[in-house]
Design a protein around this motif. Structure first.
Motif, PDB file in Angstrom:
ATOM      1  N   ALA A   1      -5.402  -2.098  -5.479  1.00  0.00           N
ATOM      2  CA  ALA A   1      -5.772  -2.097  -4.058  1.00  0.00           C
ATOM      3  C   ALA A   1      -6.546  -3.361  -3.703  1.00  0.00           C
ATOM      4  CB  ALA A   1      -6.606  -0.856  -3.735  1.00  0.00           C
TER       5      ALA A   1
ATOM      6  N   ARG B   1       0.669   4.072  -2.839  1.00  0.00           N
ATOM      7  CA  ARG B   1       0.370   5.468  -2.509  1.00  0.00           C
ATOM      8  C   ARG B   1       1.382   6.413  -3.172  1.00  0.00           C
ATOM      9  NH1 ARG B   1       1.000   9.395   1.815  1.00  0.00           N
ATOM     10  NH2 ARG B   1      -1.046  10.239   2.447  1.00  0.00           N
ATOM     11  N   GLN B   2       2.649   6.046  -3.097  1.00  0.00           N
ATOM     12  CA  GLN B   2       3.679   6.869  -3.727  1.00  0.00           C
ATOM     13  C   GLN B   2       3.510   6.882  -5.244  1.00  0.00           C
ATOM     14  OE1 GLN B   2       6.125   8.835  -2.175  1.00  0.00           O
ATOM     15  NE2 GLN B   2       6.190   9.593  -4.285  1.00  0.00           N
TER      16      GLN B   2
ATOM     17  N   ARG C   1       0.735   6.583  -6.849  1.00  0.00           N
ATOM     18  CA  ARG C   1      -0.404   7.466  -7.141  1.00  0.00           C
ATOM     19  C   ARG C   1       0.030   8.929  -7.115  1.00  0.00           C
ATOM     20  NH1 ARG C   1      -6.256   8.960  -5.047  1.00  0.00           N
ATOM     21  NH2 ARG C   1      -6.213  11.026  -5.979  1.00  0.00           N
TER      22      ARG C   1
ATOM     23  N   TRP D   1      -6.327   5.529   2.582  1.00  0.00           N
ATOM     24  CA  TRP D   1      -4.887   5.748   2.694  1.00  0.00           C
ATOM     25  C   TRP D   1      -4.291   6.144   1.336  1.00  0.00           C
ATOM     26  CZ3 TRP D   1      -0.742   6.987   5.115  1.00  0.00           C
ATOM     27  CH2 TRP D   1       0.518   6.574   4.702  1.00  0.00           C
ATOM     28  N   LEU D   2      -4.880   5.642   0.269  1.00  0.00           N
ATOM     29  CA  LEU D   2      -4.385   5.928  -1.073  1.00  0.00           C
ATOM     30  C   LEU D   2      -4.891   7.257  -1.625  1.00  0.00           C
ATOM     31  CD1 LEU D   2      -4.790   2.356  -2.594  1.00  0.00           C
ATOM     32  CD2 LEU D   2      -2.658   3.461  -1.893  1.00  0.00           C
ATOM     33  N   GLY D   3      -5.699   7.984  -0.833  1.00  0.00           N
ATOM     34  CA  GLY D   3      -6.117   9.319  -1.257  1.00  0.00           C
ATOM     35  C   GLY D   3      -7.574   9.472  -1.611  1.00  0.00           C
TER      36      GLY D   3
ATOM     37  N   PRO E   1       0.813  -1.231   0.000  1.00  0.00           N
ATOM     38  CA  PRO E   1       0.000   0.000   0.000  1.00  0.00           C
ATOM     39  C   PRO E   1       0.842   1.274   0.000  1.00  0.00           C
ATOM     40  CG  PRO E   1      -0.935  -1.615   1.516  1.00  0.00           C
ATOM     41  CD  PRO E   1       0.389  -2.159   1.069  1.00  0.00           C
ATOM     42  N   ASP E   2       1.970   1.261   0.709  1.00  0.00           N
ATOM     43  CA  ASP E   2       2.820   2.453   0.745  1.00  0.00           C
ATOM     44  C   ASP E   2       3.393   2.765  -0.631  1.00  0.00           C
ATOM     45  OD1 ASP E   2       2.358   2.771   3.417  1.00  0.00           O
ATOM     46  OD2 ASP E   2       4.276   1.942   4.079  1.00  0.00           O
TER      47      ASP E   2
ATOM     48  N   LEU F   1      -1.339  14.267  -1.264  1.00  0.00           N
ATOM     49  CA  LEU F   1      -2.628  13.972  -1.897  1.00  0.00           C
ATOM     50  C   LEU F   1      -3.440  15.254  -2.023  1.00  0.00           C
ATOM     51  CD1 LEU F   1      -3.267  10.680   0.072  1.00  0.00           C
ATOM     52  CD2 LEU F   1      -2.471  10.887  -2.288  1.00  0.00           C
TER      53      LEU F   1
ATOM     54  N   ILE G   1      -5.354   1.880  -9.906  1.00  0.00           N
ATOM     55  CA  ILE G   1      -5.092   1.959  -8.468  1.00  0.00           C
ATOM     56  C   ILE G   1      -6.102   1.099  -7.711  1.00  0.00           C
ATOM     57  CG2 ILE G   1      -5.225   3.470  -6.436  1.00  0.00           C
ATOM     58  CD1 ILE G   1      -4.064   5.704  -8.201  1.00  0.00           C
TER      59      ILE G   1
END
Length: 360
Positions: free
Chosen positions: A63, A26-27, A29, A133-135, A22-23, A313, A59
């Motif tokens: 996920a 996220r980056q 994205r 968490w992903l925005g 997930p981290d 984000l 994304i």
């Protein structure tokens, strides 16, 4: 020339597809959205929006995959039965901004399994948290796979759609309208196709349903006053600003959606709905052409509202500030779009009065 220009702004999303946590997702994205922001003012609106929504799709699918892996790693095992992760709202219509929130759900197979309800309750909750968490902020209206109303077995979904369609009061019809924008994102596509068939069946069976949907559709905030002037916010932190989402974009979405449902159009994208309506000659060509021009302007403005960045984000209020409204070209384009909104709205009001009189 147009396709070559659009191709010049094409972005690929390998880092998203290859993210293994997930981290890192996220980056990936954040990196992708910054590249999209760099070309926002130069790329054609439709091409740019297509790229933004492709990013959201990959994304979300990634996920789902990472969430499945996490369930296995935590000893909960793989999904016990097939399922489908689906989108509603702007994502269902492929019209998300870079700062859109969550609007999603889940369809679970009817295959027998004693543990599936508990499994997918945990899975839906984890997935919604991961998307946050992903925005993707959690939906204020709770249209998310973490909510039992939007996470159901296939047979329960069919029953739910039938119940919503048989109750013409405001909330059930609002839920049905939300459901009409459903689009498959990940998982078993057969479950999504089955869901679509159930949805279409309720409209074919009940001719009176269109009146109930139309009654909801014609409710929206005033955008032009009797003098043809743009109506801005009067109070609060956005006093003097214009609500582009609910003042221009959503009224056009709602009007085109109603025409699509009335004519059996199964597309979810507003632009594709307009094209299909034109091919069916479901409305006068000048009206549909005007709607398309107005909608493209609304999309451009909706994706151009000021935003702020928090932890990499993006967040936007969706309002056009008063300073922007002072730009002459922008003001004329907005007023042109709102004139179309008013014309379509009045046409739908007339249609509603006619349909309601016919019922008497």
């Amino acid at each position: 020339m147009g396709s070559q220009r659009a191709e010049a702004f094409n972005i690929t999303f390998e880092a998203i597809l290859n993210a293994d946590s997930p981290d890192r997702l996220r980056q990936a994205r954040m990196d992708a959205q910054h590249r999209l922001l760099e070309i926002r003012t130069e790329a054609p609106t439709e091409a740019w929006l297509r790229q933004v929504n492709e990013m959201h799709d990959v994304i979300s699918a990634k996920a789902v995959q990472l969430c499945e892996q996490g369930m296995v790693e935590d000893g909960l095992g793989p999904p016990p039965v097939p399922y489908a992760f689906i989108a509603f709202g702007s994502m269902g219509r492929s019209e998300s901004t870079l700062w859109s929130d969550q609007d999603n759900g889940m369809i679970i197979s009817d295959e027998a399994d004693e543990e599936k309800e508990a499994y997918f309750a945990a899975f839906g909750s984890r997935l919604s948290d991961m998307l946050e968490w992903l925005g993707y902020r959690k939906c204020e209206g709770k249209v998310m796979c973490s909510e039992p109303l939007w996470r159901q077995k296939a047979a329960a979904w069919k029953k739910q759609l039938e119940e919503w369609s048989s109750d013409y009061s405001w909330d059930p019809i609002r839920h049905l309208i939300i459901a009409s924008d459903m689009r498959h994102i990940a998982g078993d596509e057969g479950l999504s196709r089955q869901w679509k068939e159930s949805f279409s069946a309720v409209f074919r069976r009940d001719s009176g349903l269109a009146v109930a949907v139309l009654r909801n559709t014609v409710k929206h905030k005033a955008t032009l006053n009797i003098l043809g002037q743009i109506v801005t916010e009067r109070f609060g932190e956005h006093a003097g600003d214009f609500d582009i989402k609910y003042g221009c974009y959503i009224p056009l979405v709602n009007a085109v959606r109603f025409m699509a449902l009335q004519n059996g159009v199964t597309e979810t994208s507003t632009l594709r709905r307009l094209k299909k309506l034109a091919s069916l000659e479901a409305a006068p060509s000048p009206l549909l052409d005007s709607c398309q021009r107005a909608f493209l302007i609304a999309l451009h403005f909706r994706n151009s509202t000021p935003y702020k960045e928090e932890d990499g984000l993006l967040i936007s209020s969706g309002y056009m500030p008063v300073q922007q409204l002072k730009q002459r070209v922008l003001w004329y384009e907005l007023r042109e779009s709102l004139t179309v909104v008013r014309r379509v709205h009045r046409a739908l009001q007339r249609q509603l009065r006619f349909l309601e009189r016919r019922k008497l």
